[in-house]
Design a protein around this motif. Structure first.
Motif, PDB file in Angstrom:
ATOM      1  N   GLY A 179       0.813  -1.216   0.000  1.00  0.00           N
ATOM      2  CA  GLY A 179       0.000   0.000   0.000  1.00  0.00           C
ATOM      3  C   GLY A 179       0.841   1.258   0.000  1.00  0.00           C
ATOM      4  N   GLN A 180       2.121   1.129   0.380  1.00  0.00           N
ATOM      5  CA  GLN A 180       3.026   2.283   0.420  1.00  0.00           C
ATOM      6  C   GLN A 180       3.819   2.455  -0.871  1.00  0.00           C
ATOM      7  OE1 GLN A 180       5.484   2.725   3.984  1.00  0.00           O
ATOM      8  NE2 GLN A 180       4.318   1.105   4.950  1.00  0.00           N
ATOM      9  N   VAL A 181       3.666   1.526  -1.824  1.00  0.00           N
ATOM     10  CA  VAL A 181       4.511   1.514  -3.019  1.00  0.00           C
ATOM     11  C   VAL A 181       3.761   2.123  -4.196  1.00  0.00           C
ATOM     12  CG1 VAL A 181       5.884   0.109  -4.581  1.00  0.00           C
ATOM     13  CG2 VAL A 181       5.639  -0.580  -2.173  1.00  0.00           C
ATOM     14  N   SER A 182       4.313   3.167  -4.762  1.00  0.00           N
ATOM     15  CA  SER A 182       3.710   3.787  -5.937  1.00  0.00           C
ATOM     16  C   SER A 182       3.959   2.910  -7.167  1.00  0.00           C
ATOM     17  CB  SER A 182       4.322   5.171  -6.156  1.00  0.00           C
ATOM     18  OG  SER A 182       3.567   5.926  -7.082  1.00  0.00           O
ATOM     19  N   PRO A 183       3.029   2.859  -8.108  1.00  0.00           N
ATOM     20  CA  PRO A 183       3.154   1.934  -9.243  1.00  0.00           C
ATOM     21  C   PRO A 183       4.449   2.070 -10.028  1.00  0.00           C
ATOM     22  CG  PRO A 183       0.936   2.819  -9.153  1.00  0.00           C
ATOM     23  CD  PRO A 183       1.731   3.569  -8.124  1.00  0.00           C
ATOM     24  N   GLU A 184       4.893   3.307 -10.265  1.00  0.00           N
ATOM     25  CA  GLU A 184       6.086   3.479 -11.105  1.00  0.00           C
ATOM     26  C   GLU A 184       7.352   2.964 -10.421  1.00  0.00           C
ATOM     27  OE1 GLU A 184       6.135   7.236  -8.614  1.00  0.00           O
ATOM     28  OE2 GLU A 184       4.655   5.849  -9.460  1.00  0.00           O
ATOM     29  N   VAL A 185       7.347   2.899  -9.077  1.00  0.00           N
ATOM     30  CA  VAL A 185       8.503   2.396  -8.346  1.00  0.00           C
ATOM     31  C   VAL A 185       8.643   0.883  -8.530  1.00  0.00           C
ATOM     32  CG1 VAL A 185       9.502   2.087  -6.042  1.00  0.00           C
ATOM     33  CG2 VAL A 185       8.413   4.263  -6.646  1.00  0.00           C
ATOM     34  N   ALA A 186       7.500   0.193  -8.626  1.00  0.00           N
ATOM     35  CA  ALA A 186       7.518  -1.263  -8.671  1.00  0.00           C
ATOM     36  C   ALA A 186       7.510  -1.846 -10.078  1.00  0.00           C
ATOM     37  CB  ALA A 186       6.312  -1.809  -7.899  1.00  0.00           C
TER      38      ALA A 186
ATOM     39  N   VAL B 104       0.694  -0.222  -5.559  1.00  0.00           N
ATOM     40  CA  VAL B 104       0.781  -1.613  -5.991  1.00  0.00           C
ATOM     41  C   VAL B 104      -0.366  -2.425  -5.394  1.00  0.00           C
ATOM     42  CG1 VAL B 104       2.170  -3.715  -5.789  1.00  0.00           C
ATOM     43  CG2 VAL B 104       3.266  -1.548  -6.380  1.00  0.00           C
ATOM     44  N   MET B 105      -0.743  -2.096  -4.165  1.00  0.00           N
ATOM     45  CA  MET B 105      -1.829  -2.837  -3.526  1.00  0.00           C
ATOM     46  C   MET B 105      -3.150  -2.612  -4.254  1.00  0.00           C
ATOM     47  SD  MET B 105      -2.014  -5.001  -1.101  1.00  0.00           S
ATOM     48  CE  MET B 105      -3.426  -6.000  -0.662  1.00  0.00           C
ATOM     49  N   ARG B 106      -3.416  -1.398  -4.665  1.00  0.00           N
ATOM     50  CA  ARG B 106      -4.659  -1.114  -5.392  1.00  0.00           C
ATOM     51  C   ARG B 106      -4.697  -1.859  -6.727  1.00  0.00           C
ATOM     52  NH1 ARG B 106      -7.944   2.758  -3.395  1.00  0.00           N
ATOM     53  NH2 ARG B 106      -7.113   4.176  -1.813  1.00  0.00           N
ATOM     54  N   ILE B 107      -3.575  -1.897  -7.407  1.00  0.00           N
ATOM     55  CA  ILE B 107      -3.518  -2.614  -8.686  1.00  0.00           C
ATOM     56  C   ILE B 107      -3.759  -4.102  -8.457  1.00  0.00           C
ATOM     57  CG2 ILE B 107      -2.020  -3.267 -10.602  1.00  0.00           C
ATOM     58  CD1 ILE B 107      -0.627  -0.555 -10.283  1.00  0.00           C
TER      59      ILE B 107
ATOM     60  N   GLY C 299      -0.379  -6.079   1.822  1.00  0.00           N
ATOM     61  CA  GLY C 299      -0.430  -4.688   2.247  1.00  0.00           C
ATOM     62  C   GLY C 299      -1.814  -4.264   2.669  1.00  0.00           C
ATOM     63  N   ASP C 300      -1.958  -2.969   2.940  1.00  0.00           N
ATOM     64  CA  ASP C 300      -3.217  -2.400   3.417  1.00  0.00           C
ATOM     65  C   ASP C 300      -3.343  -1.001   2.835  1.00  0.00           C
ATOM     66  OD1 ASP C 300      -5.386  -1.402   4.780  1.00  0.00           O
ATOM     67  OD2 ASP C 300      -4.718  -2.061   6.751  1.00  0.00           O
ATOM     68  N   ILE C 301      -4.346  -0.792   2.009  1.00  0.00           N
ATOM     69  CA  ILE C 301      -4.525   0.529   1.386  1.00  0.00           C
ATOM     70  C   ILE C 301      -5.015   1.554   2.392  1.00  0.00           C
ATOM     71  CG2 ILE C 301      -4.972  -0.434  -0.894  1.00  0.00           C
ATOM     72  CD1 ILE C 301      -7.967   0.091  -0.392  1.00  0.00           C
ATOM     73  N   HIS C 302      -5.374   1.125   3.597  1.00  0.00           N
ATOM     74  CA  HIS C 302      -5.863   2.056   4.610  1.00  0.00           C
ATOM     75  C   HIS C 302      -4.769   2.476   5.582  1.00  0.00           C
ATOM     76  CE1 HIS C 302      -9.863   1.341   3.142  1.00  0.00           C
ATOM     77  NE2 HIS C 302      -9.749   0.048   3.351  1.00  0.00           N
ATOM     78  N   GLN C 303      -3.531   2.083   5.288  1.00  0.00           N
ATOM     79  CA  GLN C 303      -2.434   2.560   6.126  1.00  0.00           C
ATOM     80  C   GLN C 303      -1.609   3.566   5.313  1.00  0.00           C
ATOM     81  OE1 GLN C 303      -0.587   0.045   8.921  1.00  0.00           O
ATOM     82  NE2 GLN C 303      -2.433  -1.150   9.282  1.00  0.00           N
ATOM     83  N   ILE C 304      -0.325   3.680   5.560  1.00  0.00           N
ATOM     84  CA  ILE C 304       0.460   4.761   4.955  1.00  0.00           C
ATOM     85  C   ILE C 304       0.432   4.670   3.438  1.00  0.00           C
ATOM     86  CG2 ILE C 304       2.775   5.737   4.729  1.00  0.00           C
ATOM     87  CD1 ILE C 304       3.303   4.907   7.583  1.00  0.00           C
ATOM     88  N   GLU C 305       0.175   5.800   2.809  1.00  0.00           N
ATOM     89  CA  GLU C 305       0.127   5.866   1.353  1.00  0.00           C
ATOM     90  C   GLU C 305       1.521   6.129   0.785  1.00  0.00           C
ATOM     91  OE1 GLU C 305      -2.690   8.828   0.290  1.00  0.00           O
ATOM     92  OE2 GLU C 305      -4.421   7.678   0.967  1.00  0.00           O
ATOM     93  N   PRO C 306       1.714   5.887  -0.516  1.00  0.00           N
ATOM     94  CA  PRO C 306       3.011   6.204  -1.136  1.00  0.00           C
ATOM     95  C   PRO C 306       3.326   7.693  -1.053  1.00  0.00           C
ATOM     96  CG  PRO C 306       1.674   4.800  -2.577  1.00  0.00           C
ATOM     97  CD  PRO C 306       0.779   5.252  -1.469  1.00  0.00           C
ATOM     98  N   ILE C 307       4.598   7.989  -1.028  1.00  0.00           N
ATOM     99  CA  ILE C 307       5.031   9.395  -1.101  1.00  0.00           C
ATOM    100  C   ILE C 307       4.948   9.830  -2.553  1.00  0.00           C
ATOM    101  CG2 ILE C 307       6.962  10.980  -0.763  1.00  0.00           C
ATOM    102  CD1 ILE C 307       7.874   9.156   1.534  1.00  0.00           C
ATOM    103  N   ARG C 308       4.176  10.867  -2.799  1.00  0.00           N
ATOM    104  CA  ARG C 308       3.954  11.323  -4.173  1.00  0.00           C
ATOM    105  C   ARG C 308       4.956  12.412  -4.555  1.00  0.00           C
ATOM    106  NH1 ARG C 308       0.293   7.206  -5.122  1.00  0.00           N
ATOM    107  NH2 ARG C 308      -1.324   7.219  -3.509  1.00  0.00           N
ATOM    108  N   SER C 309       5.477  12.316  -5.773  1.00  0.00           N
ATOM    109  CA  SER C 309       6.453  13.308  -6.227  1.00  0.00           C
ATOM    110  C   SER C 309       5.985  14.066  -7.464  1.00  0.00           C
ATOM    111  CB  SER C 309       7.798  12.633  -6.523  1.00  0.00           C
ATOM    112  OG  SER C 309       7.641  11.618  -7.507  1.00  0.00           O
ATOM    113  N   LEU C 310       4.868  13.648  -8.064  1.00  0.00           N
ATOM    114  CA  LEU C 310       4.372  14.302  -9.271  1.00  0.00           C
ATOM    115  C   LEU C 310       3.006  14.927  -9.026  1.00  0.00           C
ATOM    116  CD1 LEU C 310       5.250  11.680 -12.046  1.00  0.00           C
ATOM    117  CD2 LEU C 310       6.526  13.733 -11.413  1.00  0.00           C
ATOM    118  N   THR C 311       2.674  15.927  -9.823  1.00  0.00           N
ATOM    119  CA  THR C 311       1.374  16.573  -9.733  1.00  0.00           C
ATOM    120  C   THR C 311       0.413  15.947 -10.741  1.00  0.00           C
ATOM    121  OG1 THR C 311       1.939  18.249 -11.385  1.00  0.00           O
ATOM    122  CG2 THR C 311       2.477  18.740  -9.076  1.00  0.00           C
TER     123      THR C 311
END
Length: 561
Positions: free
Chosen positions: A74-81, A142-145, A95-107
């Motif tokens: 749940g913390q992993v952004s798709p482009e990282v994985a 990654v968890m959402r996907i 993972g758990d989508i209700h815990q810490i979210e990925p750190i976003r770097s793009l708008t």
């Protein structure tokens, strides 16, 4: 063809596929599981291929990993994985989508442009639909996907995939909050309820009338809140250590620093709490045997018997940041095994809109009067600029005497704030006739009190309690006091003529003058040019008015807003 290139993990210079792939297979016979980050994994799964002449290029061992296991997905952004997934034949996502979210770097605008450029979407109008897939770098993970592509969904109400329902870390009263906040009641608490002799209630709070400051650079902080947390830890160190050491087992010889964790949304507040703790002889910071103080990331995956949450926000600034995503409070609360304690301005917690994370938290914190903790108040540093040196008063006698003096000396206006109100208590203490005398002198008196505390018991409407409260309000209204019933009052304040302000833990309008807490109540008395602070306090209260009982001078009416 001669193989060329740099060394691999084994230090070998032979980097062609015919050498690298067998070497990997031999290695996996010895250690079938390799642990790596998603950032570094692709760089290790490389071989060199001839690209013409004397040139060689890096290629990847695509599809050679039998099973890729991703934890905390749940913390992993798709482009990282994405690169690591291309190396695997199959994947297990945890993972758990209700815990810490990925750190976003793009708008969102950059993401939209990239998707259009590479023909993922045709125009901007298609972007909202793209966000729903879970693939986006803006709101995906990654968890959402994985959930979207999983063929398994054995609990209809839950997201696709296997759902681990049983929870054994926290007392039931604690994890029930997360159940309400994020999991629609699907979790099954298995540890049991907190025992009656627990050191602290499982969900408790300490109200602090501090000031949230937002400097031009850096994040928000609340100096008084940081000081009070350190003071409370120092005052309770012996009790906490003794209580848990007597339990034995894993708690044998554990110190305060091992038993408590402090979570706050802001880095600046973390630093102030650490400094205040060090001044109180508490080892805080990074390293072994030190008290962990940090954002939710610092305790993700960890646990402590006691977790303190420093909310930072005060009525001087809204607390919407806490409500931006349920994950912040979900992670913070679920780190606590035995007790979750909120330090901060409870008016900010209780005034949140229905259904917001703060509102759900308020329901748990204020479900019982016993959830409130008591600590002697400390000085608010920002008020030194406009007030003379503050004075601390203790116990019921000193408080009642101070209130009498204010009622006798005020020239034009007194505003009094108390979560509870009792005419009987005012008469018993002799404050009721003092109020009458002040009114006869022409002093305007307003009382602000809380609706919830005066009309409910254990979070349920109490008709007899509400009826008595209405009678008390009407009685005050008839003698000339304006009564404002407010949503979410936790402060105990007395303000007079824009020159006097008392802030503390004493429920002046309802507190018993004998008993357990009679000599523990404290207030800080400020005097000076306090117009700005008092105006802000009144403004904050009036923004939350639920009902008014106005005196004859103000039409003698009761009105619900």
């Amino acid at each position: 063809m001669q193989e060329e290139g740099g060394t691999d993990w084994a230090g070998s210079r032979r980097t062609g596929k015919k050498s690298v792939l067998p070497r990997w297979r031999r290695r996996m016979m010895l250690t079938p599981c390799i642990v790596s980050t998603l950032h570094s994994l692709p760089s290790h799964m490389v071989y060199q291929a001839h690209s013409g002449g004397e040139k060689f290029s890096d290629e990847y061992l695509a599809g050679e990993i039998d099973l890729l296991i991703v934890d905390e997905a749940g913390q992993v952004s798709p482009e990282v994985a994405a690169a690591s997934f291309s190396l695997a034949k199959s994947a297990l996502i945890i993972g758990d989508i209700h815990q810490i979210e990925p750190i976003r770097s793009l708008t969102g605008s950059i993401d939209t442009g990239n998707l259009i450029q590479y023909d993922v979407i045709s125009n901007e109008e298609e972007y909202p639909e793209a966000l729903k897939t879970g693939n986006s770098v803006i709101n995906g993970s990654v968890m959402r996907i994985a959930q979207r592509t999983s063929r398994y969904c054995y609990i209809k109400e839950a997201e696709p995939g296997m759902f681990l329902r049983e929870h054994r870390r926290c007392y039931d009263e604690i994890i029930s909050f997360s159940n309400d906040l994020c999991y629609q009641g699907l979790l099954e608490p298995k540890r049991g309820s907190a025992p009656h002799d627990s050191l602290f209630p499982p969900m408790s709070y300490l109200h602090i009338d501090g000031l949230a400051e937002a400097p031009p650079t850096g994040s928000r902080h609340n100096v008084l809140e940081a000081i009070q947390i350190a003071n409370w830890l120092a005052a309770n160190r012996e009790n906490i250590e003794s209580y848990y050491q007597k339990k034995g087992g894993d708690y044998q010889d554990k110190k305060l620093e091992d038993l408590v964790g402090v979570i706050t949304p802001f880095k600046s507040q973390q630093e102030k709490i650490e400094r205040a703790c060090v001044k109180n002889g508490i080892h805080a910071g990074k390293g072994e045997s030190k008290l962990i103080v940090g954002t939710v990331h610092a305790l993700q995956g960890a646990e402590r018997p006691i977790i303190i949450f420093s909310a930072v926000y005060s009525r001087h600034s809204d607390g919407d940041f806490i409500d931006m995503a349920p994950s912040m409070l979900n992670v913070a609360v679920s780190r606590a095994k035995d007790s979750f304690i909120v330090f901060g301005d409870m008016d900010v917690i209780s005034s949140a809109g229905r259904g917001k994370p703060r509102s759900i938290l308020a329901r748990y914190l204020f479900s019982s009067d016993s959830n409130e903790l008591i600590l002697p108040v400390d000085e608010r540093p920002d008020l030194f600029k406009s007030a003379v040196t503050p004075r601390l008063i203790n116990n019921a006698e000193e408080h009642d005497e101070y209130i009498r003096q204010i009622l006798r000396k005020a020239n034009s206006r007194i505003d009094m704030v108390s979560p509870w109100i009792s005419i009987q208590r005012l008469k018993e203490t002799g404050l009721y006739p003092e109020i009458l005398d002040a009114l006869r002198r022409g002093v305007s008196i307003s009382i602000y009190t809380d609706y919830h505390f005066n009309s409910t018991s254990m979070n349920h409407y109490d008709e007899s309690k509400a009826s008595l409260f209405a009678q008390n309000c009407e009685t005050l209204c008839e003698i000339g006091v304006d009564v404002y019933v407010v949503n979410g009052v936790h402060s105990k304040l007395i303000m007079a003529d824009n020159s006097f302000l008392s802030v503390g833990s004493y429920n002046w309008a309802s507190a018993a003058r004998t008993g357990k807490y009679a000599n523990m109540e404290t207030s800080m008395i400020y005097s000076g040019d306090l117009n700005d602070e008092i105006s802000l306090q009144i403004k904050s209260l009036k923004e939350r008015i639920r009902m008014t009982h106005l005196s004859k001078g103000n039409q003698n009416t009761s009105r619900e807003i």
